[in-house]
Design a protein around this motif. Structure first.
Motif, PDB file in Angstrom:
ATOM      1  N   ALA A 164     -35.903  -6.857  39.896  1.00  0.00           N
ATOM      2  CA  ALA A 164     -35.435  -5.785  39.015  1.00  0.00           C
ATOM      3  C   ALA A 164     -35.102  -6.273  37.613  1.00  0.00           C
ATOM      4  O   ALA A 164     -35.283  -5.533  36.646  1.00  0.00           O
ATOM      5  CB  ALA A 164     -34.219  -5.100  39.622  1.00  0.00           C
ATOM      6  N   PHE A 165     -34.637  -7.513  37.499  1.00  0.00           N
ATOM      7  CA  PHE A 165     -34.152  -7.964  36.196  1.00  0.00           C
ATOM      8  C   PHE A 165     -34.893  -9.170  35.629  1.00  0.00           C
ATOM      9  O   PHE A 165     -35.389  -9.117  34.509  1.00  0.00           O
ATOM     10  CB  PHE A 165     -32.648  -8.249  36.268  1.00  0.00           C
ATOM     11  N   ALA A 166     -34.946 -10.280  36.368  1.00  0.00           N
ATOM     12  CA  ALA A 166     -35.538 -11.500  35.811  1.00  0.00           C
ATOM     13  C   ALA A 166     -37.005 -11.300  35.426  1.00  0.00           C
ATOM     14  O   ALA A 166     -37.472 -11.871  34.439  1.00  0.00           O
ATOM     15  CB  ALA A 166     -35.408 -12.657  36.795  1.00  0.00           C
ATOM     16  N   LEU A 167     -37.723 -10.486  36.176  1.00  0.00           N
ATOM     17  CA  LEU A 167     -39.142 -10.243  35.881  1.00  0.00           C
ATOM     18  C   LEU A 167     -39.369  -9.056  34.947  1.00  0.00           C
ATOM     19  O   LEU A 167     -40.507  -8.735  34.622  1.00  0.00           O
ATOM     20  CB  LEU A 167     -39.916 -10.013  37.187  1.00  0.00           C
ATOM     21  N   THR A 225     -39.838  -6.812  31.823  1.00  0.00           N
ATOM     22  CA  THR A 225     -40.220  -6.874  30.413  1.00  0.00           C
ATOM     23  C   THR A 225     -39.880  -5.557  29.728  1.00  0.00           C
ATOM     24  O   THR A 225     -39.799  -5.492  28.514  1.00  0.00           O
ATOM     25  CB  THR A 225     -41.720  -7.172  30.256  1.00  0.00           C
ATOM     26  N   ASP A 226     -39.686  -4.532  30.557  1.00  0.00           N
ATOM     27  CA  ASP A 226     -39.334  -3.199  30.065  1.00  0.00           C
ATOM     28  C   ASP A 226     -38.354  -2.599  31.069  1.00  0.00           C
ATOM     29  O   ASP A 226     -38.725  -2.305  32.203  1.00  0.00           O
ATOM     30  CB  ASP A 226     -40.600  -2.346  29.956  1.00  0.00           C
ATOM     31  N   LEU A 227     -37.097  -2.428  30.657  1.00  0.00           N
ATOM     32  CA  LEU A 227     -36.071  -1.934  31.579  1.00  0.00           C
ATOM     33  C   LEU A 227     -36.246  -0.467  31.946  1.00  0.00           C
ATOM     34  O   LEU A 227     -35.554   0.033  32.823  1.00  0.00           O
ATOM     35  CB  LEU A 227     -34.679  -2.172  30.999  1.00  0.00           C
ATOM     36  N   SER A 228     -37.169   0.222  31.308  1.00  0.00           N
ATOM     37  CA  SER A 228     -37.355   1.645  31.608  1.00  0.00           C
ATOM     38  C   SER A 228     -38.357   1.894  32.739  1.00  0.00           C
ATOM     39  O   SER A 228     -38.469   3.012  33.224  1.00  0.00           O
ATOM     40  CB  SER A 228     -37.795   2.406  30.353  1.00  0.00           C
ATOM     41  N   ARG A 229     -39.068   0.835  33.168  1.00  0.00           N
ATOM     42  CA  ARG A 229     -40.017   1.013  34.278  1.00  0.00           C
ATOM     43  C   ARG A 229     -40.285  -0.325  34.959  1.00  0.00           C
ATOM     44  O   ARG A 229     -40.152  -1.378  34.347  1.00  0.00           O
ATOM     45  CB  ARG A 229     -41.319   1.638  33.800  1.00  0.00           C
ATOM     46  N   PHE A 230     -40.659  -0.233  36.231  1.00  0.00           N
ATOM     47  CA  PHE A 230     -40.983  -1.430  36.998  1.00  0.00           C
ATOM     48  C   PHE A 230     -42.464  -1.722  36.905  1.00  0.00           C
ATOM     49  O   PHE A 230     -43.294  -0.817  36.996  1.00  0.00           O
ATOM     50  CB  PHE A 230     -40.615  -1.262  38.479  1.00  0.00           C
ATOM     51  N   SER A 231     -42.785  -3.007  36.794  1.00  0.00           N
ATOM     52  CA  SER A 231     -44.176  -3.442  36.849  1.00  0.00           C
ATOM     53  C   SER A 231     -44.609  -3.459  38.315  1.00  0.00           C
ATOM     54  O   SER A 231     -43.761  -3.423  39.221  1.00  0.00           O
ATOM     55  CB  SER A 231     -44.318  -4.842  36.256  1.00  0.00           C
ATOM     56  N   PRO A 232     -45.913  -3.541  38.588  1.00  0.00           N
ATOM     57  CA  PRO A 232     -46.349  -3.648  39.989  1.00  0.00           C
ATOM     58  C   PRO A 232     -45.736  -4.863  40.702  1.00  0.00           C
ATOM     59  O   PRO A 232     -45.370  -4.767  41.872  1.00  0.00           O
ATOM     60  CB  PRO A 232     -47.871  -3.774  39.873  1.00  0.00           C
ATOM     61  N   THR A 233     -45.580  -5.978  39.995  1.00  0.00           N
ATOM     62  CA  THR A 233     -44.975  -7.171  40.599  1.00  0.00           C
ATOM     63  C   THR A 233     -43.528  -6.901  40.978  1.00  0.00           C
ATOM     64  O   THR A 233     -43.077  -7.286  42.068  1.00  0.00           O
ATOM     65  CB  THR A 233     -45.045  -8.363  39.623  1.00  0.00           C
ATOM     66  N   GLN A 234     -42.805  -6.233  40.097  1.00  0.00           N
ATOM     67  CA  GLN A 234     -41.419  -5.890  40.403  1.00  0.00           C
ATOM     68  C   GLN A 234     -41.354  -4.953  41.602  1.00  0.00           C
ATOM     69  O   GLN A 234     -40.499  -5.112  42.472  1.00  0.00           O
ATOM     70  CB  GLN A 234     -40.754  -5.220  39.203  1.00  0.00           C
ATOM     71  N   ALA A 235     -42.237  -3.986  41.657  1.00  0.00           N
ATOM     72  CA  ALA A 235     -42.249  -3.032  42.773  1.00  0.00           C
ATOM     73  C   ALA A 235     -42.504  -3.747  44.092  1.00  0.00           C
ATOM     74  O   ALA A 235     -41.841  -3.461  45.100  1.00  0.00           O
ATOM     75  CB  ALA A 235     -43.295  -1.945  42.533  1.00  0.00           C
ATOM     76  N   VAL A 236     -43.424  -4.694  44.097  1.00  0.00           N
ATOM     77  CA  VAL A 236     -43.704  -5.459  45.318  1.00  0.00           C
ATOM     78  C   VAL A 236     -42.458  -6.225  45.756  1.00  0.00           C
ATOM     79  O   VAL A 236     -42.109  -6.245  46.937  1.00  0.00           O
ATOM     80  CB  VAL A 236     -44.906  -6.413  45.110  1.00  0.00           C
ATOM     81  N   GLY A 237     -41.768  -6.847  44.799  1.00  0.00           N
ATOM     82  CA  GLY A 237     -40.545  -7.579  45.126  1.00  0.00           C
ATOM     83  C   GLY A 237     -39.472  -6.681  45.705  1.00  0.00           C
ATOM     84  O   GLY A 237     -38.798  -7.038  46.677  1.00  0.00           O
ATOM     85  N   LEU A 238     -39.311  -5.498  45.131  1.00  0.00           N
ATOM     86  CA  LEU A 238     -38.296  -4.560  45.626  1.00  0.00           C
ATOM     87  C   LEU A 238     -38.663  -4.023  47.007  1.00  0.00           C
ATOM     88  O   LEU A 238     -37.785  -3.883  47.873  1.00  0.00           O
ATOM     89  CB  LEU A 238     -38.105  -3.423  44.625  1.00  0.00           C
TER      90      LEU A 238
END
Length: 184
Positions: A120-123, A125-138
């Motif tokens: 959610a945070f360390a990866l 680049t834009d706090l208004s949306r999750f990247s696909p990588t962030q979504a996979v991690g979550l």
């Protein structure tokens, strides 16, 4: 040691309640402490995902890791929540956890939590949306949490994934046993 089924289901509820109590206690202490430290050092509020991740690491993650490691390794084998609910963690041989076992247990236990922080945070680049990588991690963090809870339910509270990895289990303990170990 297994007790009746009612006692084992009671262990499940006490184990979940102990964890929630520990998180509430930790958050109640660490959140205000973190705010005080930021103000004392006149530090700017974190604005980017990586800045937020660093604040979480120093203000929450590291203290929480130390809390669980030292509590599991302690003579009582219990966090504050576990002591209040009269349960403790020990090795499968009934012994006190070594620091190494306590570290392994904590690392696996907090893996989903840390995966959320990184994703959610360390990866970010834009706090208004999750990247696909962030979504996979979550998604992975939530799946791990479901697996951990499923294992805990299946063992009626005696073990979870982190217990299998560390060779530990959770058992009830009486107030008398804790008093004899010097706990108050």
């Amino acid at each position: 040691m297994m007790g009746d089924k009612r006692g084992n289901f009671g262990l499940l509820g006490r184990r979940i309640a102990a964890y929630l109590l520990d998180i509430l206690i930790l958050f109640g202490i660490l959140a205000p402490t973190g705010q005080i430290i930021l103000r004392l050092f006149d530090a700017a509020a974190p604005r980017t995902g990586p800045e937020i991740a660093r604040v979480i690491l120093w203000n929450f993650s590291l203290p929480v890791w130390f809390y669980f490691i030292l509590s599991d390794h302690s003579a009582s084998g219990a966090t504050a929540g576990k002591r209040l609910l009269r349960i403790q963690v020990c090795t499968v041989n009934g012994e006190r956890l070594s620091i190494r076992r306590a570290l392994a247990r904590t690392a696996v236990k907090l893996l989903p939590w840390e995966l959320v922080h990184v994703s959610a945070f360390a990866l970010a680049t834009d706090l208004s949306r999750f990247s696909p990588t962030q979504a996979v991690g979550l998604i992975a963090a939530n799946l791990l949490t479901a697996v951990y809870l499923g294992i805990t339910v299946a063992t009626r509270g005696r073990r979870s994934a982190h217990d299998y990895v560390a060779g530990t289990f959770v058992r009830p303990t009486s107030a008398r046993n804790q008093a004899s170990k010097g706990e108050s």
